[in-house]
Scaffold this motif. Structure first.
Motif, mmCIF file in Angstrom:
data_model
loop_
_atom_site.group_PDB
_atom_site.id
_atom_site.type_symbol
_atom_site.label_atom_id
_atom_site.label_comp_id
_atom_site.label_asym_id
_atom_site.label_seq_id
_atom_site.Cartn_x
_atom_site.Cartn_y
_atom_site.Cartn_z
ATOM 1 N N ASN A 78 -93.705 -42.117 -32.331
ATOM 2 C CA ASN A 78 -93.944 -42.478 -30.941
ATOM 3 C C ASN A 78 -95.255 -41.927 -30.384
ATOM 4 O O ASN A 78 -95.460 -41.911 -29.178
ATOM 5 C CB ASN A 78 -92.779 -41.975 -30.079
ATOM 6 C CG ASN A 78 -91.500 -42.683 -30.412
ATOM 7 O OD1 ASN A 78 -91.526 -43.874 -30.672
ATOM 8 N ND2 ASN A 78 -90.389 -41.976 -30.427
ATOM 9 N N LYS A 80 -86.063 -52.363 -40.325
ATOM 10 C CA LYS A 80 -85.245 -51.414 -39.568
ATOM 11 C C LYS A 80 -83.830 -51.354 -40.131
ATOM 12 O O LYS A 80 -83.256 -50.268 -40.283
ATOM 13 C CB LYS A 80 -85.209 -51.841 -38.098
ATOM 14 C CG LYS A 80 -84.770 -50.748 -37.141
ATOM 15 C CD LYS A 80 -85.894 -49.797 -36.822
ATOM 16 C CE LYS A 80 -85.547 -48.903 -35.629
ATOM 17 N NZ LYS A 80 -86.634 -47.991 -35.287
ATOM 18 N N GLU A 135 -90.085 -48.588 -30.403
ATOM 19 C CA GLU A 135 -89.642 -47.559 -29.450
ATOM 20 C C GLU A 135 -90.668 -47.320 -28.351
ATOM 21 O O GLU A 135 -90.953 -46.189 -27.967
ATOM 22 C CB GLU A 135 -89.296 -46.262 -30.189
ATOM 23 C CG GLU A 135 -88.189 -46.458 -31.216
ATOM 24 C CD GLU A 135 -87.831 -45.187 -31.968
ATOM 25 O OE1 GLU A 135 -88.293 -44.091 -31.571
ATOM 26 O OE2 GLU A 135 -87.101 -45.288 -32.964
ATOM 27 N N SER A 146 -85.462 -51.005 -23.659
ATOM 28 C CA SER A 146 -84.114 -50.756 -24.174
ATOM 29 C C SER A 146 -84.075 -50.960 -25.680
ATOM 30 O O SER A 146 -84.814 -51.783 -26.233
ATOM 31 C CB SER A 146 -83.113 -51.709 -23.504
ATOM 32 O OG SER A 146 -83.094 -51.520 -22.107
ATOM 33 N N SER A 147 -83.193 -50.209 -26.338
ATOM 34 C CA SER A 147 -83.036 -50.332 -27.789
ATOM 35 C C SER A 147 -82.261 -51.592 -28.129
ATOM 36 O O SER A 147 -81.396 -52.039 -27.367
ATOM 37 C CB SER A 147 -82.287 -49.114 -28.343
ATOM 38 O OG SER A 147 -83.036 -47.932 -28.138
ATOM 39 N N THR A 190 -79.769 -56.290 -26.608
ATOM 40 C CA THR A 190 -79.835 -54.832 -26.497
ATOM 41 C C THR A 190 -78.525 -54.200 -26.945
ATOM 42 O O THR A 190 -77.456 -54.834 -26.945
ATOM 43 C CB THR A 190 -80.123 -54.403 -25.051
ATOM 44 O OG1 THR A 190 -79.032 -54.804 -24.211
ATOM 45 C CG2 THR A 190 -81.422 -55.011 -24.548
ATOM 46 N N LYS A 191 -78.607 -52.936 -27.308
ATOM 47 C CA LYS A 191 -77.383 -52.206 -27.688
ATOM 48 C C LYS A 191 -76.426 -52.116 -26.507
ATOM 49 O O LYS A 191 -75.214 -52.172 -26.693
ATOM 50 C CB LYS A 191 -77.753 -50.802 -28.184
ATOM 51 C CG LYS A 191 -78.453 -50.784 -29.533
ATOM 52 C CD LYS A 191 -78.766 -49.361 -29.979
ATOM 53 C CE LYS A 191 -79.420 -49.365 -31.353
ATOM 54 N NZ LYS A 191 -79.780 -47.980 -31.789
ATOM 55 N N SER A 199 -89.780 -53.040 -28.750
ATOM 56 C CA SER A 199 -88.541 -52.267 -28.696
ATOM 57 C C SER A 199 -88.280 -51.589 -30.030
ATOM 58 O O SER A 199 -87.881 -50.415 -30.087
ATOM 59 C CB SER A 199 -87.361 -53.172 -28.322
ATOM 60 O OG SER A 199 -86.130 -52.457 -28.372
ATOM 61 N N LEU A 200 -88.506 -52.325 -31.143
ATOM 62 C CA LEU A 200 -88.340 -51.730 -32.470
ATOM 63 C C LEU A 200 -89.305 -50.560 -32.667
ATOM 64 O O LEU A 200 -88.989 -49.598 -33.372
ATOM 65 C CB LEU A 200 -88.588 -52.776 -33.559
ATOM 66 C CG LEU A 200 -87.586 -53.928 -33.669
ATOM 67 C CD1 LEU A 200 -87.960 -54.847 -34.816
ATOM 68 C CD2 LEU A 200 -86.165 -53.403 -33.856
ATOM 69 N N CYS A 202 -79.782 -54.023 -30.555
ATOM 70 C CA CYS A 202 -78.843 -54.257 -31.643
ATOM 71 C C CYS A 202 -79.510 -55.347 -32.474
ATOM 72 O O CYS A 202 -79.444 -56.528 -32.123
ATOM 73 C CB CYS A 202 -77.486 -54.709 -31.122
ATOM 74 S SG CYS A 202 -76.346 -55.233 -32.432
ATOM 75 N N SER A 246 -89.296 -57.700 -28.250
ATOM 76 C CA SER A 246 -88.369 -57.180 -29.253
ATOM 77 C C SER A 246 -89.102 -56.303 -30.263
ATOM 78 O O SER A 246 -88.595 -55.253 -30.678
ATOM 79 C CB SER A 246 -87.667 -58.334 -29.978
ATOM 80 O OG SER A 246 -86.886 -59.103 -29.089
#
Length: 356
Positions: free
Chosen positions: A7, A284, A335, A340-341, A349-350, A332-333, A343, A329
């Motif tokens: 990060n 991932k 981070e 939001s993270s 999102t999770k 998001s992968l 799924c 997306s």
């Protein structure tokens, strides 16, 4: 590619512009531009890209969830009796108003064909807004889902006939997973079809014998994960045995990071924003994100970030919903702070996936 997926900020002036992206999505939520008229048949899919994007950006509060839920449910095919289920039709969700016709004089619906991709998008949206899927007619969907699976394990998207490949097998697996009901598909037969799609180079084609492709590879790996045939983080579980050739797959996937840092879908193709998710998502799931050159990937993605918000397929083009969603997306992968993270296997999102 030895740098790890971390990060730490990288040195360039342009950064992910969350505020502009939200403004772009606000416009798409209120009124789609005329250029989307030819995509009206895929209205639910466009809605999925918009609403899931807002969820990733943490901006779902600007959405009227009750109105969205009522709108989505209006596309569900009405319940049929058991005799009608035997006619081979699929009773899920229609893709748009242009595929929804009034009943004839006998009360029968004409030409109303539910579509697997539209049903996947509808259920994803309902999960995103927090709708209780137990209120959906699960039995009707799963019983009629059987009508779309072919003898070789693949799925057609609609009962009147169309191409059968990994895209629609993935939709069937995601639908079954979200509904917590696998009675609508023969998982063993589906698994065998997926395994036949792995090519000599380690990637997966849409059908057996076809060229390996980033999107098809995602559909294969995500489906196997949803069906419970493979574990996540396979690379870090040396004692586990896998039904797929993981080393070959990893080698093929890592070769998809192009010289400009972005990901390509196939060999000898330019990098493309959407493959940051399709290929990055596979890495991932496998546990191979540490092999990605994160800084180069960010730089490549940001060349496609529009000054108006959203992402384009290639640098210099106008932004549109499909590549915007997969751009968000991909970040998001990676981070990106404030996102939001995901799924990964479901493409939401999770928070939405787990109902929190």
């Amino acid at each position: 590619m030895e740098s790890e997926l971390i990060n730490e900020p990288f040195s360039m002036e342009q950064r992910f512009d969350r505020d502009k992206h939200i403004k772009f999505l606000d416009m798409m939520y209120e009124l789609l531009p005329p250029g989307y008229e030819s995509q009206e048949i895929n209205h639910l899919t466009l809605a999925y890209f918009t609403l899931s994007s807002l969820d990733i950006l943490g901006a779902l509060d600007r959405v009227d969830k009750d109105a969205v839920g009522a709108w989505i449910l209006s596309f569900q095919t009405p319940q049929k009796d058991q005799a009608e289920l035997s006619h081979g039709e699929f009773y899920g969700f229609l893709g748009s108003r242009s595929s929804q016709y009034p009943a004839n004089d006998n009360g029968s619906l004409r030409c109303n064909g539910s579509h697997l991709a539209s049903t996947y998008c509808a259920l994803c949206i309902l999960k995103i807004i927090g709708y209780d899927l137990s209120l959906v007619n699960i039995e009707l969907i799963t019983k009629s889902l059987r009508n779309l699976q072919q003898p070789d394990g693949s799925f057609m998207p609609i009962h009147i006939g169309a191409e059968a490949d990994l895209r629609f097998l993935y939709c069937a697996a995601a639908i079954s997973y979200m509904l917590s009901d696998w009675t609508g598909m023969d998982k063993e037969n589906a698994k065998e079809y997926i395994l036949k799609c792995q090519s000599y180079d380690g990637g997966f084609g849409l059908c057996p014998g076809l060229e390996s492709h980033g999107g098809a590879t995602f559909c294969a790996i995500a489906s196997l994960r949803l069906m419970g045939f493979i574990e996540d983080d396979l690379l870090n579980k040396s004692s586990s045995t896998s039904i797929i050739n993981v080393p070959m797959l990893l080698d093929w996937v890592l070769q998809r990071q192009a010289s400009d840092g972005g990901f390509q879908g196939r060999a000898n193709k330019p990098s493309d924003t959407c493959y940051g998710f399709w290929v990055g998502g596979v890495l991932k799931i496998l546990g191979g994100s540490k092999f990605v050159d994160r800084e180069a990937m960010c730089v490549s993605l940001l060349t496609c970030q529009s000054e108006y918000g959203g992402f384009s397929k290639f640098q210099g083009q106008l932004p549109e919903l499909y590549h915007s969603y997969y751009g968000f997306s991909a970040f998001s992968l990676l981070e990106e702070p404030g996102l939001s993270s995901l799924c990964i296997e479901l493409g939401i999102t999770k928070r939405a996936a787990h109902g929190s």
